[in-house]
Design a protein around this motif. Structure first.
Motif, PDB file in Angstrom:
ATOM      1  N   PHE A  74      29.721  58.875  46.062  1.00 15.87           N
ATOM      2  CA  PHE A  74      28.570  58.467  46.884  1.00 15.87           C
ATOM      3  C   PHE A  74      28.083  57.066  46.550  1.00 15.87           C
ATOM      4  CE2 PHE A  74      28.570  63.062  46.387  1.00 15.87           C
ATOM      5  CZ  PHE A  74      28.568  63.470  47.708  1.00 15.87           C
ATOM      6  N   VAL A  75      28.787  56.378  45.617  1.00 17.66           N
ATOM      7  CA  VAL A  75      28.392  55.021  45.226  1.00 17.66           C
ATOM      8  C   VAL A  75      29.511  54.068  45.609  1.00 17.66           C
ATOM      9  CG1 VAL A  75      27.747  53.497  43.334  1.00 17.66           C
ATOM     10  CG2 VAL A  75      27.001  55.897  43.324  1.00 17.66           C
ATOM     11  N   ALA A  76      29.193  53.119  46.471  1.00 14.47           N
ATOM     12  CA  ALA A  76      30.193  52.148  46.894  1.00 14.47           C
ATOM     13  C   ALA A  76      30.495  51.183  45.752  1.00 14.47           C
ATOM     14  CB  ALA A  76      29.687  51.376  48.117  1.00 14.47           C
ATOM     15  N   GLY A  77      31.723  50.686  45.751  1.00 10.54           N
ATOM     16  CA  GLY A  77      32.126  49.739  44.715  1.00 10.54           C
ATOM     17  C   GLY A  77      33.454  50.131  44.104  1.00 10.54           C
ATOM     18  N   GLY A  78      33.862  49.349  43.123  1.00 11.06           N
ATOM     19  CA  GLY A  78      35.142  49.606  42.484  1.00 11.06           C
ATOM     20  C   GLY A  78      36.298  49.132  43.347  1.00 11.06           C
ATOM     21  N   GLY A  79      37.497  49.282  42.816  1.00 14.18           N
ATOM     22  CA  GLY A  79      38.672  48.819  43.540  1.00 14.18           C
ATOM     23  C   GLY A  79      39.867  49.724  43.323  1.00 14.18           C
ATOM     24  N   ALA A  80      41.039  49.207  43.660  1.00 14.33           N
ATOM     25  CA  ALA A  80      42.272  49.990  43.578  1.00 14.33           C
ATOM     26  C   ALA A  80      43.259  49.382  42.596  1.00 14.33           C
ATOM     27  CB  ALA A  80      42.908  50.092  44.961  1.00 14.33           C
ATOM     28  N   TYR A  81      42.754  48.569  41.658  1.00 16.23           N
ATOM     29  CA  TYR A  81      43.652  47.912  40.703  1.00 16.23           C
ATOM     30  C   TYR A  81      44.454  48.932  39.906  1.00 16.23           C
ATOM     31  CZ  TYR A  81      45.065  45.324  36.526  1.00 16.23           C
ATOM     32  OH  TYR A  81      45.785  44.784  35.492  1.00 16.23           O
ATOM     33  N   HIS A  82      43.801  49.992  39.442  1.00 16.41           N
ATOM     34  CA  HIS A  82      44.480  51.013  38.646  1.00 16.41           C
ATOM     35  C   HIS A  82      45.555  51.727  39.454  1.00 16.41           C
ATOM     36  CE1 HIS A  82      41.628  53.176  41.062  1.00 16.41           C
ATOM     37  NE2 HIS A  82      42.074  54.347  40.631  1.00 16.41           N
ATOM     38  N   ALA A  83      45.270  51.967  40.741  1.00 22.24           N
ATOM     39  CA  ALA A  83      46.228  52.668  41.595  1.00 22.24           C
ATOM     40  C   ALA A  83      47.419  51.777  41.944  1.00 22.24           C
ATOM     41  CB  ALA A  83      45.533  53.141  42.872  1.00 22.24           C
ATOM     42  N   ILE A  84      47.157  50.497  42.176  1.00 18.93           N
ATOM     43  CA  ILE A  84      48.245  49.567  42.481  1.00 18.93           C
ATOM     44  C   ILE A  84      49.186  49.442  41.293  1.00 18.93           C
ATOM     45  CG2 ILE A  84      48.800  47.184  43.072  1.00 18.93           C
ATOM     46  CD1 ILE A  84      46.075  47.043  44.496  1.00 18.93           C
TER      47      ILE A  84
END
Length: 304
Positions: A74-84
């Motif tokens: 429910f909190v916007a933010g963060g990224g997909a670096y770990h997934a990439i």
């Protein structure tokens, strides 16, 4: 009186062809064109939908430099670096194992096996692996490595399952490329006294190297989007994990599944992350395909 050579090219092409055959040719052309158009419509629609809904998320620099550690649904933010990073690491480990095995198996089938029983058995096993679903490959690795040998669920186990999916694609692609090389090149080399192994490494492989590389890249792009091995062999982690042998690991397909479980579709935050991960995976696979085209051009033999 004009000869047939003086007529336009189109007229010369259909000279002496019956009206029925011309109509059949035009009908076949129309049907093929319509088939291609029908095949492109859903593809373009999917690309447009994913790009339109995920571009706003992917366009942020945070998306490429941060993970989802500490973030909630429910909190916007963060990224997909770990997934990439997780997706790339698992794909690279899979490629390191699959490429040499697949290329050597294809060389054996084309250059050495002939009509031997081992060659027929190998071809049969490759055909079976080609039709194995990803979930069956994941269950096999789980039963062998996790349940029997006691190894933990990890990203390396996922790579082993992806090897089973990538291997037959590489074998088939390499096999077809090797068969394209004219037999005359091999016979000319043998006539000069060059050993068979050196003929393969110095003449046959360089002649079809661009096609082999293209097949390898396409096989890698295919396995990087698999989800079933991730669900069975490793848990999803929102934090960065560089260890392939222990701990949960984030990947782009795993991130999409996690955001779906977190309420994507009813909650805007996981929905945006879902579309962003999907678009990132498409961009990553597109980059691999473009790289395959470039590498194939670089390694293509020069035309005399």
């Amino acid at each position: 009186m004009t000869s047939i050579l003086d007529r336009p090219v189109k007229a010369r092409t259909f000279a002496g062809v019956s009206l029925r055959r011309r109509a059949t040719n035009k009908l076949a052309t129309v049907l093929v064109t319509l088939s291609v158009a029908l095949a492109l419509v859903p593809l373009l629609w999917v690309l447009y939908s994913v790009a339109a809904k995920g571009l706003s998320v992917v366009g942020s620099s945070v998306w490429w430099t941060h993970s989802q550690a500490g973030m909630t649904a429910f909190v916007a933010g963060g990224g997909a670096y770990h997934a990439i990073v997780g997706t790339v690491m698992q794909g690279l480990v899979c490629a390191v194992i699959s490429i040499p095995i697949g290329v050597f198996v294809a060389i054996y089938l084309v250059e050495y096996s002939g009509e031997s029983r081992m060659g027929k058995l190998t071809t049969f096993m490759v055909d079976i692996l080609t039709g194995v679903p990803s979930i069956v490959a994941a269950l096999f690795i789980y039963a062998l490595c996790v349940a029997t040998l006691g190894f933990p669920r990890s990203g390396f186990a996922v790579s082993l399952a992806l090897v089973l999916l990538m291997l037959p694609v590489i074998v088939r692609a390499t096999e077809e490329m090797l068969r394209i090389v004219p037999v005359d090149l091999r016979e000319a080399s043998y006539a000069l006294g060059v050993p068979k192994w050196k003929t393969i490494t110095r003449i046959v492989l360089p002649a079809c190297l661009s096609g082999i590389i293209t097949g390898i890249m396409l096989a890698l792009a295919r396995v990087m989007g698999e989800t079933a091995p991730l669900l069975i062999l490793v848990g999803y982690s929102q934090a960065m994990n560089f260890d392939m042998f222990t701990g949960f690991m984030g990947t782009l397909p795993g991130m999409m599944y996690d955001q779906t479980s977190a309420g994507a579709g009813s909650n805007a935050v996981p929905t945006d992350r879902l579309w962003g991960a999907a678009l990132t995976l498409i961009l990553l696979i597109a980059l691999i395909n473009v790289g395959a085209r470039v590498v194939a051009k670089v390694f293509a033999p020069e035309k005399v």
